[in-house]
Design an enzyme around this catalytic site. Structure first.
Site, mmCIF file in Angstrom:
data_model
loop_
_atom_site.group_PDB
_atom_site.id
_atom_site.type_symbol
_atom_site.label_atom_id
_atom_site.label_comp_id
_atom_site.label_asym_id
_atom_site.label_seq_id
_atom_site.Cartn_x
_atom_site.Cartn_y
_atom_site.Cartn_z
ATOM 1 N N LYS A 53 0.849 -1.199 0.000
ATOM 2 C CA LYS A 53 0.000 0.000 0.000
ATOM 3 C C LYS A 53 0.885 1.250 0.000
ATOM 4 O O LYS A 53 0.656 2.190 -0.773
ATOM 5 C CB LYS A 53 -0.919 -0.002 1.233
ATOM 6 N N GLN A 97 -4.441 -2.367 10.127
ATOM 7 C CA GLN A 97 -4.371 -3.622 9.384
ATOM 8 C C GLN A 97 -4.944 -4.765 10.230
ATOM 9 O O GLN A 97 -4.529 -4.961 11.373
ATOM 10 C CB GLN A 97 -2.909 -3.904 8.992
ATOM 11 N N ASP A 120 -10.820 2.760 5.054
ATOM 12 C CA ASP A 120 -11.143 1.334 4.851
ATOM 13 C C ASP A 120 -12.658 1.109 4.882
ATOM 14 O O ASP A 120 -13.139 0.035 4.522
ATOM 15 C CB ASP A 120 -10.495 0.493 5.964
#
Ligand code: NDP
Length: 293
Positions: A53, A97, A120
């Site tokens: 990313k 994450q 997200d």
């Protein structure tokens, strides 16, 4: 049958061309979209995902900062860090994450993220907007699937769509998006999961299948009808002694086995996976614009 391979890279390139213009416009205003990525522990897969990313952000002239925390970090310290990033105007997006170590309450942590920076799309407020049909930040993998359907102009209207897998981050949001009253929605969606009896009774009737399970080659040609479109979200490693690494990555669908029966299909790798990072970038650019308004 002429099967179309739905290439994530092509879709992603088109989206990135557009994003590059938006990023330049932001730069003229002195703003560089910046992502804060938090990893807890040393899970190699998580590290790999976050590094990839960061690389994409750098290639697109955006910034990112990775916060790597010990696996035994206190929940309150993690919450404190998120609060700090929430209040730091340098960061436009935050991601934590997943998965997190067991002692951390995932829901509580995701809820701590400022919904305006929740790139997200996992904050309950953003999930609620999505369910209402008025999405703010769409979770990146489902968003990527939608963009693939859009790019290849796969008609979802009134189609029988079977989504396999009901996770909060993939299956459920995809099912919600595809059933909404939108151009690439309006499907008649069936959500299957591990308790579904006779999965193939459902998949055989599907015009479109989205597989998000995590079982290699779960779907084969005997389970589908001719002309189906398949979006394979699964990323699974299987042993392969012929490869240097000793394994290869495959999807939830037996690609070679179904190929001649399908109208179109995403390969693994090269399909949905590429899209996830692109949509994260897209959400972060959107967050940067929102935050200067
Ligand atoms: P989860 O493990 O959270 O969810 C898997 C889902 O599959 C569950 O709903 C489970 O049902 C269901 N399931 C399990 N076994 C069966 C079965 N035999 N038949 C039907 N349904 C079944 O996984 P994720 O949603 O996080 O990920 C799914 C896959 O997608 C994984 O391979 C993952 O690596 C990949 N992935 C890919 C991404 C990308 O960028 N391309 C991003 C995220 C994930 P139940 O709820 O009953 O347990």
């Amino acid at each position: 049958m002429d099967t179309v391979i739905l290439k994530g890279k092509d879709v992603s390139s088109r989206i990135k061309e557009n994003l590059a213009i938006q990023i330049s416009n932001l730069k003229l205003k002195g703003i560089i979209p910046c992502l804060a990525a938090i990893i807890v522990g040393k899970n190699p897969a998580s590290k790999l995902y976050v590094n990839s990313k960061a690389k994409t952000f750098k290639n697109m002239n955006c910034d990112s900062e990775i916060f790597t925390l010990d696996s035994d970090i206190d929940e309150k310290d993690l919450l404190f860090l998120i609060e700090k990033i929430n209040n730091d105007t340098k960061f436009h997006g935050i991601l934590v994450q997943l998965p997190l170590p067991k002692h951390l309450n995932e829901e509580k942590i995701l809820e701590k993220i400022n919904p305006e920076k929740d790139v997200d799309g996992f904050h309950p407020k953003n999930k609620g907007y999505l369910m209402q049909g008025n999405p703010s930040f769409i979770p990146c993998t489902p968003y990527g699937c939608l963009k693939i359907l859009e790019y290849y102009n796969i008609d979802t209207n009134g189609k029988n769509i079977v989504v396999i897998g009901r996770s909060n981050i993939v299956g459920k949001p995809i099912a919600s998006l595809l059933s909404q009253n939108t151009k690439y929605g309006n499907g008649t969606v069936t959500l299957c999961h591990s308790r579904t009896k006779n999965l193939s009774d459902f998949t055989k009737k599907a015009d479109i299948i989205v597989a998000a399970v995590g079982i290699p080659h779960l779907i084969n040609k005997d389970m589908i009808k001719d002309g189906v479109h398949i979006i394979d979200v699964g990323i699974n490693r299987i042993d392969d002694k012929s490869k240097d690494k000793g394994y290869r990555v495959v999807g939830d669908v037996d690609f070679d086995n179904v190929l001649e029966k399908v109208s179109s299909i995403t390969p693994v790798p090269g399909g949905v996976g590429v899209m996830t990072v692109t949509m994260l970038l897209s959400n972060t650019v959107k967050a940067a614009f929102n935050q200067i308004k």
